[in-house]
Scaffold this motif. Structure first.
Motif, PDB file in Angstrom:
ATOM      1  N   LEU A  72      -9.594   1.409  -1.902  1.00  9.40           N
ATOM      2  CA  LEU A  72      -8.266   0.777  -2.439  1.00  9.40           C
ATOM      3  C   LEU A  72      -8.229   0.211  -3.682  1.00  9.40           C
ATOM      4  CD1 LEU A  72      -5.271   0.284  -1.386  1.00  9.40           C
ATOM      5  CD2 LEU A  72      -5.912  -1.799  -0.266  1.00  9.40           C
ATOM      6  N   ARG A 121      -4.696  -7.943  -4.293  1.00  4.17           N
ATOM      7  CA  ARG A 121      -4.594  -9.249  -3.187  1.00  4.17           C
ATOM      8  C   ARG A 121      -3.333  -8.779  -2.427  1.00  4.17           C
ATOM      9  NH1 ARG A 121      -5.249 -14.147  -7.402  1.00  4.17           N
ATOM     10  NH2 ARG A 121      -7.403 -14.215  -7.663  1.00  4.17           N
ATOM     11  N   GLN A 132     -13.567   0.796   2.664  1.00  9.66           N
ATOM     12  CA  GLN A 132     -12.156   1.088   2.639  1.00  9.66           C
ATOM     13  C   GLN A 132     -11.478   0.121   1.416  1.00  9.66           C
ATOM     14  OE1 GLN A 132     -10.347   0.104   6.429  1.00  9.66           O
ATOM     15  NE2 GLN A 132      -8.533   0.788   5.773  1.00  9.66           N
ATOM     16  N   SER A 133     -12.002  -1.182   1.440  1.00  9.09           N
ATOM     17  CA  SER A 133     -11.769  -2.030   0.338  1.00  9.09           C
ATOM     18  C   SER A 133     -11.922  -1.588  -0.949  1.00  9.09           C
ATOM     19  CB  SER A 133     -12.073  -3.340   0.596  1.00  9.09           C
ATOM     20  OG  SER A 133     -11.871  -4.065   1.769  1.00  9.09           O
ATOM     21  N   ILE A 141       0.652  -1.121   0.006  1.00  9.22           N
ATOM     22  CA  ILE A 141      -0.024   0.133   0.156  1.00  9.22           C
ATOM     23  C   ILE A 141       0.611   1.270   0.022  1.00  9.22           C
ATOM     24  CG2 ILE A 141      -2.083  -1.155   1.142  1.00  9.22           C
ATOM     25  CD1 ILE A 141      -1.153   0.214   3.724  1.00  9.22           C
ATOM     26  N   SER A 191      -4.850  -9.957   4.027  1.00  7.46           N
ATOM     27  CA  SER A 191      -6.013 -10.643   4.992  1.00  7.46           C
ATOM     28  C   SER A 191      -7.183 -10.800   4.582  1.00  7.46           C
ATOM     29  CB  SER A 191      -6.302  -9.309   6.341  1.00  7.46           C
ATOM     30  OG  SER A 191      -6.795  -8.174   5.731  1.00  7.46           O
ATOM     31  N   ASN A 192      -7.381 -10.345   3.202  1.00  7.15           N
ATOM     32  CA  ASN A 192      -8.702 -10.681   2.822  1.00  7.15           C
ATOM     33  C   ASN A 192      -8.336 -11.770   1.529  1.00  7.15           C
ATOM     34  OD1 ASN A 192     -10.100  -8.771   4.233  1.00  7.15           O
ATOM     35  ND2 ASN A 192      -9.470  -7.057   2.681  1.00  7.15           N
ATOM     36  N   SER A 193      -7.152 -12.276   1.515  1.00  4.49           N
ATOM     37  CA  SER A 193      -7.045 -13.096   0.157  1.00  4.49           C
ATOM     38  C   SER A 193      -5.997 -14.302   0.513  1.00  4.49           C
ATOM     39  CB  SER A 193      -6.416 -12.433  -1.009  1.00  4.49           C
ATOM     40  OG  SER A 193      -6.077 -13.194  -2.126  1.00  4.49           O
ATOM     41  N   MET A 208      -1.955  -6.089  -1.497  1.00  2.00           N
ATOM     42  CA  MET A 208      -2.211  -5.148  -0.375  1.00  2.00           C
ATOM     43  C   MET A 208      -3.225  -5.254   0.433  1.00  2.00           C
ATOM     44  SD  MET A 208      -2.142  -1.515  -2.863  1.00  2.00           S
ATOM     45  CE  MET A 208      -3.406  -2.135  -4.513  1.00  2.00           C
ATOM     46  N   THR A 209      -3.916  -6.302   0.401  1.00  2.00           N
ATOM     47  CA  THR A 209      -4.962  -6.798   1.285  1.00  2.00           C
ATOM     48  C   THR A 209      -4.799  -8.217   1.494  1.00  2.00           C
ATOM     49  OG1 THR A 209      -6.624  -7.231  -0.564  1.00  2.00           O
ATOM     50  CG2 THR A 209      -6.672  -5.171   0.671  1.00  2.00           C
TER      51      THR A 209
END
Length: 606
Positions: free
Chosen positions: A599, A546, A595-596, A339, A551-553, A548-549
């Motif tokens: 981004l 993915r 927020q997602s 990020i 925790s979500n992937s 950058m996130t």
């Protein structure tokens, strides 16, 4: 006070208070030993404690007296101690000396304080008012020259500060030209001025101590009191002494915008291969500060994450650049992917939320300058090369800032033509239809095989786990099974059990798809193809999202080579291959929170 490293052969290296100096093999040290790196150690002197922190940068060990250092390790060398540059060879003794109005310190210590050894580099201390190593000084030595003159000086950490050289030249000239009584008068005035400065410094220290519990607005007006580095994940943040929070931010890239290489090469050949890009830069930045702007540098340095650039070396380079500019600047360094890497606006968000002394930033009054602007070949006379990317322009676009190139801002050139990426994440419709033809059914009540075709990160796995697997289909995926042979075997076992199968692989060509068509034919069941229509640019954007996130992937990062390999081998699927139906599945994002989505809708690559 002066501080010097003196070799056994008589080589002398002057150290300034709190400023990093890189030492190694070369003419300044007189060391020609190939085992000694050109950037063997970093040395930061602390005049207040009469010592220096030494951090090893080179691969072979250095020694502080009898104590060995390894790469990345630091140790404290005190007055009279000896630095062995490499392998207990090439000794340099640390020497502090006081001016004529002082006395030798009775508390000067010698040797290495082993308990001060730490892993990694340590920050130098802020400069304080101190006496001169030369007792003969003129009054003009106490006052800085104009910013324009300062900007044209050439600084070198290995050869001492130009101000020191100037002072010495002034002294030498005065020895030959001034009468003895004039010299004495100048010395008396200088000593009086020095005493005033020392009293002022002591008063300032007392005032800072008394105001330690003042309000945040009050402290922000005084600015940063001491230069410091911070590490937040893969973000490195340097705040120079004197930096103040402001609602107006003047942002700049570093490479190709503030500095360029002295060698003329695209990439620097070493930490010292740089120079200020234009003479106009320093006075223009100084003018911004006078107008109440906060000057901030934002730079991507992926070489740090890749192990090609050591953090300590780049930190020293940043400090040297700011020493050359002689201006209080805050510097954000994205040392890896994620990020904080431009054009994603993580560095800007951190500035606004946590590194601006609580002052709210006004984007309308702020701007950003960078050279990665998406300009095409020959964007200006002189056969100008095209920009390597548009990441700086996209960084400003993501944030909503006015953007300029260095030539436009510092030299007044006309705006050049530029190109933006074909893929714009802001235009992705989260309410679009999911598949074509709309009359098709995503699942079947009869046993079947579904074969996916599409780029990595085109949304295949999410689609299958959301719409197909909950209906009882067996999920077959090469990432988990390891090979296409294992995928075929799993498909065969599922069909023997009377269960439908969803094959989640890229399957770019007829050969890879035929394996599953043949299995379906052998089992006497239909085989459908789901072609995921996401473009290469969309898939690469999804991949970075993915990253950058995390925790979500649960997906691992996909290398660019994999994307381009798929594109090279891709052949559009056809019914003639044996498919009973081909569906076009479109990428339609579904965001868990605002927020997602914010981004995701940022440009993530220039």
């Amino acid at each position: 006070m002066s501080c010097t490293l003196v070799s056994a052969d008589g080589a002398r290296v002057s150290l300034e208070d709190g400023r990093a100096v890189i030492l190694g093999r070369g003419p300044d040290t007189g060391v020609a030993d190939k085992k000694c790196s050109r950037h063997q150690v970093k040395v930061v002197a602390c005049f207040a404690d009469q010592d220096a922190v030494v951090t090893q940068l080179g691969p072979n060990p250095s020694f502080l007296d009898g104590e060995q250092l390894v790469r990345g390790q630091s140790g404290k060398l005190t007055h009279g101690g000896t630095l062995y540059l490499v392998n207990q060879s090439h000794p340099f003794k640390l020497q502090y000396s006081l001016s004529s109005n002082g006395a030798a310190s009775s508390t000067a210590r010698t040797g290495l304080k082993a308990t001060d050894k730490t892993k990694g580099g340590l920050n130098g201390k802020e400069k304080e008012a101190q006496s001169s190593p030369n007792p003969k000084r003129s009054l003009k030595d106490f006052f800085p020259t104009s910013p324009m003159k300062r900007s044209k000086r050439q600084l070198s950490p290995d050869k001492g500060h130009p101000a020191v050289k100037r002072q010495r030249r002034n002294v030498e000239a005065s020895d030959g030209q001034m009468k003895e009584e004039e010299e004495e008068e100048e010395e008396r005035l200088a000593e009086e001025k020095l005493k005033q400065l020392q009293e002022l410094a002591e008063k300032s220290t007392t005032e800072r101590s008394n105001s330690a519990q003042a309000s945040s607005s009050s402290s922000s007006s005084k600015g940063c009191l001491r230069s410091n580095w911070q590490q937040i994940g893969n973000l490195m943040l340097y705040t120079a002494a004197g930096v103040k929070g402001s609602d107006k931010i003047a942002g700049f890239d570093i490479d190709g915008c503030i500095i360029t290489t002295k060698s003329g090469k695209v990439f620097p050949t070493g930490p010292d291969d740089w120079k200020i890009l234009y003479h106009e830069i320093q006075p223009r930045l100084a003018s911004l500060l006078r107008k109440g702007y906060k000057v901030v540098f934002f730079t991507n340095q992926m070489g740090i994450a890749r192990g090609k650039l050591r953090p300590e070396v780049f930190k020293s380079k940043v400090e040297d650049i700011l020493t050359r500019l002689q201006l209080p600047v805050q510097v954000f360094v994205a040392a890896g992917p994620g990020i904080y890497r431009k054009p994603v606006m993580g560095m800007w968000n951190h500035l606004c939320e946590k590194a601006n002394d609580g002052v709210t930033v006004d984007q309308k009054q702020s701007f950003y300058v960078g050279d990665a602007a998406g300009r095409p070949e020959n964007w200006a006379p002189g056969k100008k090369k095209k920009d390597f990317s548009s990441s700086d322009r996209l960084f400003a676009l993501n944030i909503g800032l006015e953007f300029h190139t260095p030539e436009e801002y510092f030299l007044g050139w006309k705006r050049a033509l530029f190109n933006l990426p074909n893929f714009d994440p802001r235009k992705i419709d989260s309410t679009a239809k999911l598949y074509d033809p709309p009359s098709a059914s995503l699942t079947s009540g009869q046993t079947e095989v579904i074969v996916a075709v599409g780029f990595p990160a085109s949304g295949k796995s999410t689609f299958f786990h959301t719409h197909v697997i909950p209906k009882g289909y067996v999920y077959v995926n090469r990432d988990t099974l390891g090979s296409w042979q294992n995928c075929v075997s799993a498909c065969e076992r599922a069909l023997k059990e009377g269960r439908s199968v969803a094959v989640d692989n890229t399957n770019p060509d007829p050969e890879s798809r035929k394996r599953y068509v043949d299995v379906a034919k052998a089992a006497g069941v239909p085989c459908r193809c789901f072609q995921f229509s996401a473009s290469l640019e969309q898939a690469k954007h999804n991949n970075r999202f993915r990253e950058m996130t995390p925790s979500n992937s649960k997906h691992a990062k996909v290398n660019d080579m994999v994307f381009h390999s798929y594109k090279k081998h891709f052949v559009p699927p056809a019914l003639s291959e044996g498919f009973s139906e081909i569906l076009q599945v479109h990428f339609v994002p579904d965001f868990k929170d605002s927020q997602s989505e914010t981004l995701f809708r940022q440009f993530s690559e220039g």
